[in-house]
Design a protein around this motif. Sequence first.
Motif, PDB file in Angstrom:
ATOM      1  N   MET A   1      23.937  30.968  20.982  1.00 53.99           N
ATOM      2  CA  MET A   1      24.815  31.427  21.976  1.00 53.99           C
ATOM      3  C   MET A   1      24.959  30.708  23.270  1.00 53.99           C
ATOM      4  SD  MET A   1      23.995  35.472  21.321  1.00 53.99           S
ATOM      5  CE  MET A   1      22.263  35.321  20.954  1.00 53.99           C
ATOM      6  N   PRO A   2      26.191  30.440  23.710  1.00 49.56           N
ATOM      7  CA  PRO A   2      26.116  29.735  24.953  1.00 49.56           C
ATOM      8  C   PRO A   2      25.619  30.299  25.969  1.00 49.56           C
ATOM      9  CG  PRO A   2      28.466  29.955  23.923  1.00 49.56           C
ATOM     10  CD  PRO A   2      27.369  30.827  23.202  1.00 49.56           C
ATOM     11  N   GLU A   3      25.017  29.524  26.989  1.00 46.37           N
ATOM     12  CA  GLU A   3      24.432  30.083  28.340  1.00 46.37           C
ATOM     13  C   GLU A   3      25.187  29.613  29.354  1.00 46.37           C
ATOM     14  OE1 GLU A   3      20.203  29.588  28.739  1.00 46.37           O
ATOM     15  OE2 GLU A   3      19.627  30.333  26.710  1.00 46.37           O
ATOM     16  N   TYR A   4      25.349  30.614  30.529  1.00 54.27           N
ATOM     17  CA  TYR A   4      26.086  30.172  31.557  1.00 54.27           C
ATOM     18  C   TYR A   4      25.352  30.591  32.920  1.00 54.27           C
ATOM     19  CZ  TYR A   4      30.005  29.530  28.209  1.00 54.27           C
ATOM     20  OH  TYR A   4      30.707  29.277  27.199  1.00 54.27           O
ATOM     21  N   ARG A   5      25.814  29.923  33.916  1.00 51.10           N
ATOM     22  CA  ARG A   5      25.167  30.599  35.362  1.00 51.10           C
ATOM     23  C   ARG A   5      26.370  31.268  35.955  1.00 51.10           C
ATOM     24  NH1 ARG A   5      20.838  29.938  37.394  1.00 51.10           N
ATOM     25  NH2 ARG A   5      20.205  30.077  39.632  1.00 51.10           N
ATOM     26  N   VAL A   6      26.260  32.433  36.437  1.00 44.98           N
ATOM     27  CA  VAL A   6      27.416  32.940  37.164  1.00 44.98           C
ATOM     28  C   VAL A   6      27.452  32.359  38.718  1.00 44.98           C
ATOM     29  CG1 VAL A   6      28.226  35.156  38.094  1.00 44.98           C
ATOM     30  CG2 VAL A   6      27.000  35.228  35.750  1.00 44.98           C
ATOM     31  N   LEU A   7      28.423  31.647  38.736  1.00 40.19           N
ATOM     32  CA  LEU A   7      28.611  30.976  40.306  1.00 40.19           C
ATOM     33  C   LEU A   7      29.478  31.953  41.091  1.00 40.19           C
ATOM     34  CD1 LEU A   7      30.044  27.527  39.667  1.00 40.19           C
ATOM     35  CD2 LEU A   7      27.916  28.405  40.558  1.00 40.19           C
ATOM     36  N   ARG A   8      30.490  32.766  40.799  1.00 43.90           N
ATOM     37  CA  ARG A   8      31.141  33.547  41.466  1.00 43.90           C
ATOM     38  C   ARG A   8      31.662  34.807  40.831  1.00 43.90           C
ATOM     39  NH1 ARG A   8      33.696  32.111  46.337  1.00 43.90           N
ATOM     40  NH2 ARG A   8      35.374  33.722  45.839  1.00 43.90           N
ATOM     41  N   ILE A   9      31.562  36.025  41.433  1.00 41.15           N
ATOM     42  CA  ILE A   9      32.476  37.288  40.811  1.00 41.15           C
ATOM     43  C   ILE A   9      33.413  37.876  42.157  1.00 41.15           C
ATOM     44  CG2 ILE A   9      31.738  39.642  40.079  1.00 41.15           C
ATOM     45  CD1 ILE A   9      29.015  38.813  39.464  1.00 41.15           C
ATOM     46  N   ASP A  10      34.577  37.834  41.295  1.00 40.64           N
ATOM     47  CA  ASP A  10      35.662  38.165  42.504  1.00 40.64           C
ATOM     48  C   ASP A  10      36.371  39.428  41.834  1.00 40.64           C
ATOM     49  OD1 ASP A  10      35.372  35.868  44.339  1.00 40.64           O
ATOM     50  OD2 ASP A  10      36.026  34.893  42.807  1.00 40.64           O
ATOM     51  N   GLU A  11      36.361  40.452  42.538  1.00 43.12           N
ATOM     52  CA  GLU A  11      37.282  41.549  41.872  1.00 43.12           C
ATOM     53  C   GLU A  11      38.626  41.248  41.918  1.00 43.12           C
ATOM     54  OE1 GLU A  11      38.301  46.005  43.531  1.00 43.12           O
ATOM     55  OE2 GLU A  11      36.431  45.774  43.184  1.00 43.12           O
ATOM     56  N   GLN A  12      39.416  41.460  40.818  1.00 41.21           N
ATOM     57  CA  GLN A  12      40.738  41.089  40.807  1.00 41.21           C
ATOM     58  C   GLN A  12      41.594  41.864  41.730  1.00 41.21           C
ATOM     59  OE1 GLN A  12      42.003  41.673  36.678  1.00 41.21           O
ATOM     60  NE2 GLN A  12      40.984  40.000  35.890  1.00 41.21           N
ATOM     61  N   LEU A  13      42.655  41.336  42.386  1.00 40.58           N
ATOM     62  CA  LEU A  13      43.416  41.709  43.238  1.00 40.58           C
ATOM     63  C   LEU A  13      44.812  42.575  42.781  1.00 40.58           C
ATOM     64  CD1 LEU A  13      43.686  39.038  45.990  1.00 40.58           C
ATOM     65  CD2 LEU A  13      42.160  40.912  45.986  1.00 40.58           C
ATOM     66  N   TYR A  14      44.890  43.752  43.233  1.00 40.88           N
ATOM     67  CA  TYR A  14      45.963  44.831  42.632  1.00 40.88           C
ATOM     68  C   TYR A  14      46.838  45.028  43.663  1.00 40.88           C
ATOM     69  CZ  TYR A  14      42.511  45.121  38.783  1.00 40.88           C
ATOM     70  OH  TYR A  14      41.628  45.056  38.093  1.00 40.88           O
ATOM     71  N   GLY A  15      46.784  44.342  44.644  1.00 42.47           N
ATOM     72  CA  GLY A  15      47.737  44.917  45.854  1.00 42.47           C
ATOM     73  C   GLY A  15      47.870  46.234  46.104  1.00 42.47           C
ATOM     74  N   CYS A  16      49.051  46.628  46.398  1.00 40.28           N
ATOM     75  CA  CYS A  16      49.331  48.273  46.650  1.00 40.28           C
ATOM     76  C   CYS A  16      49.569  48.830  45.346  1.00 40.28           C
ATOM     77  CB  CYS A  16      50.520  48.364  47.652  1.00 40.28           C
ATOM     78  SG  CYS A  16      52.020  47.418  46.963  1.00 40.28           S
ATOM     79  N   GLU A  17      49.550  48.147  44.216  1.00 38.75           N
ATOM     80  CA  GLU A  17      49.786  49.007  43.146  1.00 38.75           C
ATOM     81  C   GLU A  17      48.494  49.481  42.534  1.00 38.75           C
ATOM     82  OE1 GLU A  17      52.583  48.090  40.539  1.00 38.75           O
ATOM     83  OE2 GLU A  17      53.707  47.195  42.182  1.00 38.75           O
ATOM     84  N   GLU A  18      48.659  50.675  41.946  1.00 42.02           N
ATOM     85  CA  GLU A  18      47.708  51.338  41.474  1.00 42.02           C
ATOM     86  C   GLU A  18      47.279  51.159  40.116  1.00 42.02           C
ATOM     87  OE1 GLU A  18      46.825  55.352  42.229  1.00 42.02           O
ATOM     88  OE2 GLU A  18      47.651  55.367  44.161  1.00 42.02           O
ATOM     89  N   LEU A  19      45.866  51.112  39.587  1.00 37.34           N
ATOM     90  CA  LEU A  19      45.783  51.125  38.243  1.00 37.34           C
ATOM     91  C   LEU A  19      46.358  51.950  37.195  1.00 37.34           C
ATOM     92  CD1 LEU A  19      42.106  49.504  38.399  1.00 37.34           C
ATOM     93  CD2 LEU A  19      44.137  48.141  37.540  1.00 37.34           C
ATOM     94  N   PRO A  20      46.885  51.694  36.370  1.00 41.25           N
ATOM     95  CA  PRO A  20      47.279  52.825  35.343  1.00 41.25           C
ATOM     96  C   PRO A  20      45.874  53.645  34.938  1.00 41.25           C
ATOM     97  CG  PRO A  20      48.189  50.629  34.451  1.00 41.25           C
ATOM     98  CD  PRO A  20      47.110  50.359  35.568  1.00 41.25           C
ATOM     99  N   ALA A  21      46.360  55.050  34.629  1.00 38.51           N
ATOM    100  CA  ALA A  21      45.317  55.739  34.247  1.00 38.51           C
ATOM    101  C   ALA A  21      44.315  55.170  33.113  1.00 38.51           C
ATOM    102  CB  ALA A  21      45.797  57.123  34.128  1.00 38.51           C
ATOM    103  N   GLY A  22      43.183  55.337  33.526  1.00 38.72           N
ATOM    104  CA  GLY A  22      41.988  54.773  32.224  1.00 38.72           C
ATOM    105  C   GLY A  22      41.825  53.451  32.263  1.00 38.72           C
ATOM    106  N   GLN A  23      42.630  52.624  33.094  1.00 41.26           N
ATOM    107  CA  GLN A  23      42.287  51.229  33.269  1.00 41.26           C
ATOM    108  C   GLN A  23      41.083  50.843  33.979  1.00 41.26           C
ATOM    109  OE1 GLN A  23      44.304  49.404  31.169  1.00 41.26           O
ATOM    110  NE2 GLN A  23      43.640  47.294  31.795  1.00 41.26           N
ATOM    111  N   PRO A  24      40.318  50.035  33.295  1.00 39.68           N
ATOM    112  CA  PRO A  24      39.134  49.668  34.239  1.00 39.68           C
ATOM    113  C   PRO A  24      39.347  48.750  35.329  1.00 39.68           C
ATOM    114  CG  PRO A  24      38.904  48.727  32.191  1.00 39.68           C
ATOM    115  CD  PRO A  24      39.934  49.310  32.243  1.00 39.68           C
ATOM    116  N   VAL A  25      38.742  48.700  36.443  1.00 39.79           N
ATOM    117  CA  VAL A  25      38.731  47.639  37.365  1.00 39.79           C
ATOM    118  C   VAL A  25      37.809  46.376  36.899  1.00 39.79           C
ATOM    119  CG1 VAL A  25      37.886  46.874  40.053  1.00 39.79           C
ATOM    120  CG2 VAL A  25      38.526  49.390  39.463  1.00 39.79           C
TER     121      VAL A  25
END
Length: 70
Positions: free
Chosen positions: A1-25
């Motif tokens: 299994m490939p191994e990786y180092r986590v360089l960055r974690i960035d939350e996706q930008l949704y702007g002023c739009e809300e996520l659809p019900a049940g959709q994870p961040v």
Amino acid sequence: MPEYRVLRIDEQLYGCEELPAGQPVLCDLTLTDAAGAARILSYPDKELTCLGINEGDTVCLLPDGTLHKL
């Protein structure tokens, strides 16, 4: 299994739009392998928290697309 180092974690930008019900961040993870090649993977923020995955951690990418912290 490939191994990786986590360089960055960035939350996706949704702007002023809300996520659809049940959709994870989602977060975009910037991962690098041993050769320095980078890839970006979208992953649910809640799962990253449950797994305790943070920037700087080493993870492996399982065949089913899930991450495992090493």
